[in-house]
Scaffold this motif. Structure first.
Motif, short mmCIF file in Angstrom:
data_model
loop_
_atom_site.label_atom_id
_atom_site.label_comp_id
_atom_site.label_asym_id
_atom_site.label_seq_id
_atom_site.Cartn_x
_atom_site.Cartn_y
_atom_site.Cartn_z
N VAL A 171 -67.28 -19.74 29.37
CA VAL A 171 -66.94 -19.66 30.71
C VAL A 171 -67.01 -21.08 31.41
O VAL A 171 -67.57 -22.20 30.90
CB VAL A 171 -68.13 -19.16 31.23
N TYR A 172 -66.04 -21.25 32.25
CA TYR A 172 -65.63 -22.40 33.07
C TYR A 172 -66.00 -22.34 34.07
O TYR A 172 -65.59 -21.35 35.02
CB TYR A 172 -63.98 -22.79 32.64
N ILE A 173 -66.81 -23.11 34.87
CA ILE A 173 -67.29 -23.26 36.36
C ILE A 173 -67.03 -24.64 36.85
O ILE A 173 -67.95 -25.53 36.92
CB ILE A 173 -68.89 -22.86 36.61
N PRO A 174 -65.81 -24.83 37.20
CA PRO A 174 -65.44 -26.31 37.59
C PRO A 174 -66.15 -26.96 38.63
O PRO A 174 -66.45 -28.23 38.71
CB PRO A 174 -63.90 -26.09 37.91
N ALA B 27 -71.77 -17.58 27.01
CA ALA B 27 -72.47 -16.36 27.47
C ALA B 27 -73.24 -15.96 26.21
O ALA B 27 -72.88 -15.34 25.54
CB ALA B 27 -71.65 -15.43 28.16
N GLU B 28 -74.47 -16.31 26.13
CA GLU B 28 -75.57 -15.92 25.21
C GLU B 28 -76.63 -15.28 25.49
O GLU B 28 -77.30 -14.87 24.71
CB GLU B 28 -76.10 -17.21 24.52
N ASP B 29 -76.87 -14.93 26.96
CA ASP B 29 -78.14 -14.22 27.35
C ASP B 29 -77.86 -13.22 28.29
O ASP B 29 -76.80 -13.05 28.93
CB ASP B 29 -79.14 -15.06 27.89
N THR B 30 -78.63 -12.33 28.40
CA THR B 30 -78.64 -11.37 29.58
C THR B 30 -80.20 -11.34 30.33
O THR B 30 -81.04 -11.93 29.92
CB THR B 30 -78.39 -9.96 28.94
N VAL C 91 -63.07 -17.42 32.69
CA VAL C 91 -63.31 -17.26 31.29
C VAL C 91 -62.15 -17.72 30.18
O VAL C 91 -60.95 -17.49 30.84
CB VAL C 91 -63.58 -15.97 30.93
N ILE C 92 -62.35 -18.57 29.40
CA ILE C 92 -61.22 -19.08 28.55
C ILE C 92 -60.78 -17.94 27.71
O ILE C 92 -61.50 -17.15 27.09
CB ILE C 92 -61.76 -20.21 27.51
#
Length: 552
Positions: A498-501, A510-513, A544-545
């Motif tokens: 995930v890219y949040i410029p 994204a590894e957790d919930t 998202v890449i």
């Protein structure tokens, strides 16, 4: 009585030795069969004994003896009377005979004869019964003899079985001895193999440790190489700028450029790569330059020359003029754009707009040593200088590809199906649209929307350090600060990049919930509770890449 005793003696003679010989080894089935036969014989003997009562036989014998005695007396009296009668017949008439007495005697004699005849019948009847009993006893004796013969045969079979059992026992003992020897040998071999395996495990562990050390050293060497390559790129940049004097005006200009970059990011954040590159309407517009011809343009953009000429109303394909706009068709814009190199998030050294050595990076720096570098679209090479290629891709799009070894020539057209060259160490990529710098990483991503971003730490879920899942993310890994994010898996799949410029110069994973993370909501992991609280809540564009196209 004598006959009864004889029967009992026969039974004792036949059964006693047999029972003694079969007591310990007689098979259960044969033993039961023989027992049933013996019981049957005993029942039959008891039945006969009930029918022939010994006391009644004794009384009958006494009566017969008495009757025989009386018969003998009567026979004697009869003989005496007959003798007297004969003498009378031979005597003279002077003797006076009492005829009445004679008649009485005759009657008595006839009565005696009748009685004798009855007694004789009784005796015959008794003899007949005795003969029948004798026959039955004979049959019993025969049955007993037959049973004795069967017992003898069974005894012989049991003896043979005992011999076979003894033979089998001996063979089993021999086999057990051999098995014991084999077990002893096997145990010894297993013990030796266990020792060898233990030794090999020790050697393997030692080798594994050495291999692990070597791998760690290789990783360190790769990291050093990467750092050296980055330094090399910086040296080249310093060499290029040695003759340039940076004034206060230049510094102000750089600040203005940085501000413009942020404004541009906000303006174009919702555009897809196709929209960003103006391909949504299905055309590329190329401005003819000196030395261009329609055939080279058609070959570069993979379009038939006649189709291109017809679309642009060109009757003579050999005649085009500088400044003329050529309309080039694009069949599938989503498949037309190509990323210059596949990336790994850890290989991104500097992001677009990030401060680098006191200057603002207008492009993207990627560690890509030895990798092929492709143009994002077909286009014309405007310049080749100091490992840097500048290309006009049409639609007022210009790209700079730096840090590559290339053989392309100025003025030639290139296709995005063939690489420009190979990266020396660090690939620097800049993207300009209408002369304004754009974030090149946008070409690698898909826009997901505006998300509410919050921050969390390992203490937010109420777990204590002794809990087995304390500080463990949904994917089973330990989260990393400003790297791990919690997402709604139905919106952003677990494992996505995930890219949040507008938030941070990094690629999140994204590894957790979380129970509160639903829809367009992202929680960024930090290890400090105060930092999580201080960062607060803010909206950000999220990308998202593309994993299948752009990530190694």
């Amino acid at each position: 009585m004598a006959r009864d005793k004889r029967i009992k003696k026969i039974l004792s003679f036949l059964l006693l030795p047999t029972l003694l010989s079969l007591y310990s080894c007689f098979p259960l089935g044969n033993y039961l069969e023989l027992s049933m036969k013996i019981i049957d014989i005993n029942d039959r003997v008891e039945t006969i004994e009930r029918k022939v009562d010994q006391k009644s036989i004794s009384k009958t014998d006494e009566k017969i003896a008495e009757i025989q005695k009386n018969v003998l007396n009567l026979q004697k009296n009869l003989a005496s009377l007959q003798s007297e009668f004969e003498n009378i017949k031979k005597g003279t008439g002077t003797i006076a005979i009492d005829t009445t007495n004679v008649d009485d005697l005759n009657r008595q004699l006839l009565g005696l004869k009748t009685e004798v005849s009855n007694i004789q019948s009784i005796i015959n009847s008794l003899k007949s019964n005795s003969d029948k009993n004798t026959n039955k006893l004979s049959e019993i004796e025969k049955s007993l003899l037959s049973a004795n013969n069967q017992i003898t045969q069974l005894t012989q079979r049991i003896s043979d079985l005992e011999k076979n059992t003894t033979s089998l026992t001996n063979r089993i003992t021999t086999v057990e001895g051999k098995v014991q020897d084999v077990q002893t040998t096997t145990n010894s071999s297993i013990s030796q193999l266990s020792k060898r395996i233990t030794d090999l495990e020790k050697v393997t562990n030692t080798t594994s440790n050495k291999v692990a050390n070597i791998e760690n050293q290789l990783k360190e060497i790769d990291s050093i190489k990467k750092d050296l390559d980055v330094l090399s790129m910086r040296v080249r940049g310093i060499q290029d700028n040695l003759t340039t004097n940076i004034s206060q005006t230049d510094i102000q200009l750089l600040k203005q450029i940085q501000q413009q970059i942020q404004e541009i990011k906000s303006t174009i954040q919702t555009l897809s790569p196709e929209e960003l590159l103006r391909l949504k309407d299905g055309y590329i517009y190329y401005v003819v330059k000196s030395g261009d011809n329609l055939s080279s343009i058609a070959n570069a953009y993979d379009v038939k020359l006649n189709d291109l000429a017809q679309l642009n109303n060109i009757s003579d394909v050999s005649k085009i003029s500088v400044g003329q706009v050529i309309k080039i068709p694009v069949s599938d814009p989503s498949q037309y754009v190509r990323v210059p190199v596949k990336i790994n998030p850890s290989d991104i050294l500097t992001y677009h707009g990030q401060n680098k050595n006191g200057t603002i990076n207008l492009g993207l720096d990627i560690y890509a040593r030895g990798k092929d570098i492709y143009p994002i679209l077909p286009g014309k090479v405007l310049s080749v200088d100091n490992y840097t290629v500048r290309i006009d891709h049409g639609n007022m799009i210009t790209a700079v590809y730096s840090g590559i070894n290339t053989s392309v020539k100025v003025g030639s057209f290139v296709s995005n199906s063939k690489p420009l060259g190979q990266c020396i160490d660090v690939f620097h990529f800049e993207l300009y649209i209408d002369g304004e710098p754009r974030d090149p990483l946008r070409l690698f991503t898909e826009y997901k929307g505006i998300f509410t971003v919050t921050f969390y730490s390992e203490w937010d879920d109420g777990k204590v350090p002794s809990h087995p899942t304390f500080r463990i993310a949904r994917n089973g890994k330990v989260p990393e600060q400003f790297k791990t994010i919690a997402v709604d898996p139905t919106v952003i799949p677990i494992g996505s990049l995930v890219y949040i410029p507008t938030l941070n110069n990094t690629i999140f994973i994204a590894e957790d919930t979380g129970s509160a993370i639903k829809g367009n909501r992202i929680d960024v992991y930090v290890s400090d509770v105060r930092m999580a609280l201080n960062n607060g809540i803010s909206p950000h564009p999220v990308y998202v890449i593309y994993p299948e196209k752009n990530v190694q």
